[in-house]
Write an enzyme that holds these catalytic residues in place. Structure first.
Site, short mmCIF file in Angstrom:
data_model
loop_
_atom_site.label_atom_id
_atom_site.label_comp_id
_atom_site.label_asym_id
_atom_site.label_seq_id
_atom_site.Cartn_x
_atom_site.Cartn_y
_atom_site.Cartn_z
N GLU A 1 -6.80 4.32 7.76
CA GLU A 1 -6.66 5.73 7.77
C GLU A 1 -7.92 6.22 6.99
O GLU A 1 -8.18 7.51 7.20
CB GLU A 1 -5.61 5.93 6.68
CG GLU A 1 -4.01 5.96 7.57
CD GLU A 1 -2.98 5.33 6.67
OE1 GLU A 1 -2.71 5.49 5.60
OE2 GLU A 1 -1.97 4.89 7.50
N GLU B 1 -5.05 -5.28 10.76
CA GLU B 1 -4.02 -4.26 10.77
C GLU B 1 -4.29 -3.65 11.90
O GLU B 1 -5.06 -2.73 12.34
CB GLU B 1 -4.23 -3.25 9.75
CG GLU B 1 -3.79 -3.70 8.41
CD GLU B 1 -3.27 -2.93 7.36
OE1 GLU B 1 -2.15 -3.44 6.91
OE2 GLU B 1 -3.86 -1.72 7.03
N ASN C 1 0.81 -1.17 -0.11
CA ASN C 1 0.03 -0.03 -0.04
C ASN C 1 0.78 1.12 0.00
O ASN C 1 1.40 1.51 0.89
CB ASN C 1 -0.81 0.00 1.10
CG ASN C 1 -1.59 1.24 1.47
OD1 ASN C 1 -1.93 1.98 0.50
ND2 ASN C 1 -2.28 1.44 2.58
N SER D 1 3.61 -2.06 10.23
CA SER D 1 5.09 -2.24 10.32
C SER D 1 5.88 -3.36 10.16
O SER D 1 6.91 -3.91 10.80
CB SER D 1 5.48 -1.73 11.88
OG SER D 1 5.15 -0.53 11.96
N HIS E 1 -9.33 0.51 5.16
CA HIS E 1 -8.01 0.77 5.79
C HIS E 1 -8.21 1.56 7.03
O HIS E 1 -9.08 2.66 6.81
CB HIS E 1 -7.12 1.53 4.67
CG HIS E 1 -5.83 1.28 5.24
ND1 HIS E 1 -5.24 2.53 5.97
CD2 HIS E 1 -4.84 0.66 5.18
CE1 HIS E 1 -4.09 2.35 6.48
NE2 HIS E 1 -3.60 1.16 5.77
N LYS F 1 0.17 4.32 -0.14
CA LYS F 1 -0.63 5.53 0.33
C LYS F 1 -0.52 6.38 -0.50
O LYS F 1 -0.40 6.42 -1.88
CB LYS F 1 -0.09 5.83 1.77
CG LYS F 1 -0.09 4.36 2.63
CD LYS F 1 -0.03 4.76 4.00
CE LYS F 1 0.16 3.39 4.90
NZ LYS F 1 0.10 3.44 6.21
N GLY G 1 2.61 2.31 10.76
CA GLY G 1 3.41 3.46 10.49
C GLY G 1 4.12 3.76 11.69
O GLY G 1 4.72 4.82 11.63
C1 PEP Z 1 -0.56 -0.09 6.01
O1 PEP Z 1 -0.83 1.20 5.64
O2 PEP Z 1 -1.41 -0.86 5.52
C2 PEP Z 1 0.55 -0.53 6.70
C3 PEP Z 1 0.56 -1.50 7.29
O3 PEP Z 1 1.57 0.33 6.93
P1 PEP Z 1 2.95 0.24 7.61
O4 PEP Z 1 3.53 -1.12 6.88
O5 PEP Z 1 3.83 1.34 7.26
O6 PEP Z 1 2.85 0.18 9.17
#
Ligand code: PEP
Length: 254
Positions: free
Chosen positions: A97, A167, A9, A213, A95, A11, A173
């Site tokens: 966000e 997630e 992703n 992460s 997601h 973003k 992040g």
């Molecule tokens: C994501 O945005 O789906 C995500 C898992 O981000 P990150 O790997 O940066 O934590």
């Protein structure tokens, strides 16, 4: 056995030029017919360019969102058919966000899930608890509510085109990853929910990705958990070497 799946992703990152370069590097490392499914979801404006960059490889094009109406007066939104028109085979929906920064409700996410599935896109449907839910012992309850809300009306036959991504919001992040045990417990809960609502066959065949992460040094341990079927990767998907290393970790487990 469920095929492992690694999704990136991007973003709201990259330029067209850097995105194409990144996609080409990933595509070169992922020939078609490999043992792991791979998808990248660039920003909308670069979809066509990235589609061209990954052509002939084992990487599929995804999108990060869609709007649930087929067309019309929805300024700034993008329809499922538009995504398909520019080569998207998949879409990430729900997601965190979108939920927590942009205010999407379970009801809106449910409509989007239906639209994506009806349009023939593979839907990567995200769920995950916030830190105060985890600290308050409400992780399983939050996951159940999001599953119920997002999947209302989705029929068993549609699960062939649906992947769930767990997630935890506190791990996205932040550099703070769920431990393999925490990830496995949440994934087992999600699979149990699927079994209860859709039966064993669908529960056992639906992939559940972990996201939060994921990096080359923790990918194998996370993806190696019984109920973890791959990764949804944010930050590390922007670096070709890191994303490829995560794909290779999955290949090593399949
Ligand atoms: C994501 O945005 O789906 C995500 C898992 O981000 P990150 O790997 O940066 O934590």
């Amino acid at each position: 056995m469920r095929r492992l799946f690694v999704a990136g992703n991007w973003k709201m990152n990259t330029t067209k030029e850097s995105g194409v370069a990144l996609a080409k590097e990933v595509a070169a490392a992922v020939p078609s017919g490999g043992s792991v499914d791979v998808m990248v979801a660039p920003p909308f404006p670069y979809s066509s360019a990235i589609h061209e960059a990954i052509a002939g490889s084992g990487v599929e094009l995804g999108a990060q969102n869609l709007w649930y109406e087929p067309s019309g007066a929805f300024t700034g939104e993008v329809s499922a058919d538009m995504l398909k028109d520019v080569g998207c085979a998949q879409v990430i929906l729900g997601h965190s966000e979108r939920r927590h920064v942009l205010g999407e409700s379970d009801e809106v996410i449910n409509k989007k899930n239906h639209r994506g599935l009806e349009a023939g896109l593979h839907v990567v449907f995200c769920v995950g608890e916030q830190l105060d839910d985890r600290d308050g012992g409400r992780t399983d309850a939050v996951l159940s509510t999001q599953l119920e809300g997002g999947l209302t009306g989705v029929e068993g036959g549609q699960f062939a085109n649906l992947t769930v991504a767990y997630e935890p919001v506190w791990a996205i992040g932040t550099g703070r990853t769920a431990s393999p045990e925490q990830a496995e417990a949440a994934h087992a809960h999600i699979r149990g929910w699927l079994r209860e609502h859709y039966g064993a066959e669908i529960a056992d065949s639906t992939r559940i990705l972990y996201g939060g992460s994921v990096k080359p040094d923790n990918a194998a341990e996370l993806i190696g958990q019984d109920n973890v079927d791959g990764a949804l990767v944010g930050g590390a998907s922007l670096k070709a070497d890191q994303f490829i290393a995560i794909i290779q970790a999955a290949q090593g487990l399949s």
